[in-house]
Enzyme design. Sequence first.
Site, PDB file in Angstrom:
ATOM      1  CD  GLU A 144      -8.312   2.114   7.071  1.00 29.45           C
ATOM      2  OE1 GLU A 144      -8.594   1.331   8.106  1.00 29.45           O
ATOM      3  OE2 GLU A 144      -7.960   3.115   6.887  1.00 29.45           O
ATOM      4  CG  ASN A 148      -9.214   0.048  11.386  1.00 29.72           C
ATOM      5  OD1 ASN A 148      -8.416  -0.679  11.268  1.00 29.72           O
ATOM      6  ND2 ASN A 148      -9.339   1.488  10.879  1.00 29.72           N
ATOM      7  CG  ASP A 154       0.083  -0.939   2.250  1.00 31.54           C
ATOM      8  OD1 ASP A 154       1.046  -0.112   2.235  1.00 31.54           O
ATOM      9  OD2 ASP A 154      -0.859  -0.612   3.647  1.00 31.54           O
ATOM     10  CG  HIS A 194      -5.795  -0.955   8.426  1.00 28.34           C
ATOM     11  ND1 HIS A 194      -6.150   0.898   8.803  1.00 28.34           N
ATOM     12  CD2 HIS A 194      -4.953  -1.531   8.801  1.00 28.34           C
ATOM     13  CE1 HIS A 194      -4.690   0.911   8.975  1.00 28.34           C
ATOM     14  NE2 HIS A 194      -3.732  -0.384   8.959  1.00 28.34           N
TER      15      HIS A 194
HETATM   16  C1  GLP Z   1      -0.687   1.277   8.812  1.00 27.08           C
HETATM   17  C2  GLP Z   1      -0.246  -0.420   6.965  1.00 27.08           C
HETATM   18  C3  GLP Z   1      -0.189  -1.875   7.192  1.00 27.08           C
HETATM   19  C4  GLP Z   1      -0.405  -1.699   8.789  1.00 27.08           C
HETATM   20  C5  GLP Z   1      -0.188  -0.932  10.297  1.00 27.08           C
HETATM   21  C6  GLP Z   1       0.340  -1.234  11.303  1.00 27.08           C
HETATM   22  O1  GLP Z   1      -1.733   1.306   8.439  1.00 27.08           O
HETATM   23  N1  GLP Z   1      -1.326   0.172   6.321  1.00 27.08           N
HETATM   24  O2  GLP Z   1      -0.197  -2.445   6.812  1.00 27.08           O
HETATM   25  O3  GLP Z   1      -0.027  -3.233   9.398  1.00 27.08           O
HETATM   26  O4  GLP Z   1      -0.157  -0.446   9.763  1.00 27.08           O
HETATM   27  O5  GLP Z   1       1.318  -0.725  11.586  1.00 27.08           O
HETATM   28  P1  GLP Z   1       2.068  -1.364  12.826  1.00 27.08           P
HETATM   29  O6  GLP Z   1       3.177  -2.206  12.143  1.00 27.08           O
HETATM   30  O7  GLP Z   1       3.154   0.307  13.385  1.00 27.08           O
HETATM   31  O8  GLP Z   1       1.350  -0.975  13.621  1.00 27.08           O
END
Ligand code: GLP
Length: 245
Positions: free
Chosen positions: A145, A138, A73, A140
């Site tokens: 989302e 949340n 993403d 995702h």
């Molecule tokens: C972002 C990314 C996700 C990731 C999430 C969690 O929102 N789009 O792919 O899994 O963050 O991030 P973290 O690993 O910093 O908790």
Amino acid sequence: MVKEHISVEPRIIWQDSANAVGQEAARIVADQLACKPDSSIVFPTGKTPLPLYEALRGMTQIDWSSSQLFQLDEYLPPESGKLPEYETFADFMHTQLWEHVDGQKHYIKDYLQAPATYEQMVSRNNGPDLVILGIGSNGHVAFNEPGSQPDSPTRVINLAPETLRSNFAGLSPDKCPHQAMTLGLKAILQAKKVLLLATGVAKHDILAKAFNPSMPPSLDCPASWLKLHPNTLILTDFQVSFQVD
Ligand code: GLP
């Protein structure tokens, strides 16, 4: 309407630290490339995969030369046109791993106008070989989302308020993105193998919600659609206790 689906319970393996999760994930990536040097692998951003990338940078014996490397993403720039104050996911991937390894690197931002083309590239040869995911607070995965359908395509999506709060706390709203391009759940669920990493106790409750064996997958928790995938492995650094209803 959400159709009836057959769910499978993913394997959840507990490691004793976030570093151990990263090392185990790196071993899985190394095995994948040893078995299939031209594997297509989709990589996540965030804090969770940092130990994975550190471990991979140290595994200099891996032959990445035939690999196809994809991003999950990317944020769209802020609508105000002001310079973003955050690191783009392209920069993150480049710094953390891609500048250190060979292989063909595909940046999702290059396909903003052609998300279907990006999805076709990821999914050629009957789906990516390995998709590595984190999980948002949340539920995702990538930026699918809440409300995302299991057959959702690669697309531009509005970021959920909770995502904006957790990813951009303290940043001025006009320097933050409000949209992102994400690989869709359809392509993720086509993967031959999915590896989901969840570390830190803050991820316990959302993981327990997503994979509660007594609950069917649901739109309000996109990670729960991974229950439709026959080969998902979850690595955590905490024991998951499910609430039985
Ligand atoms: C972002 C990314 C996700 C990731 C999430 C969690 O929102 N789009 O792919 O899994 O963050 O991030 P973290 O690993 O910093 O908790």
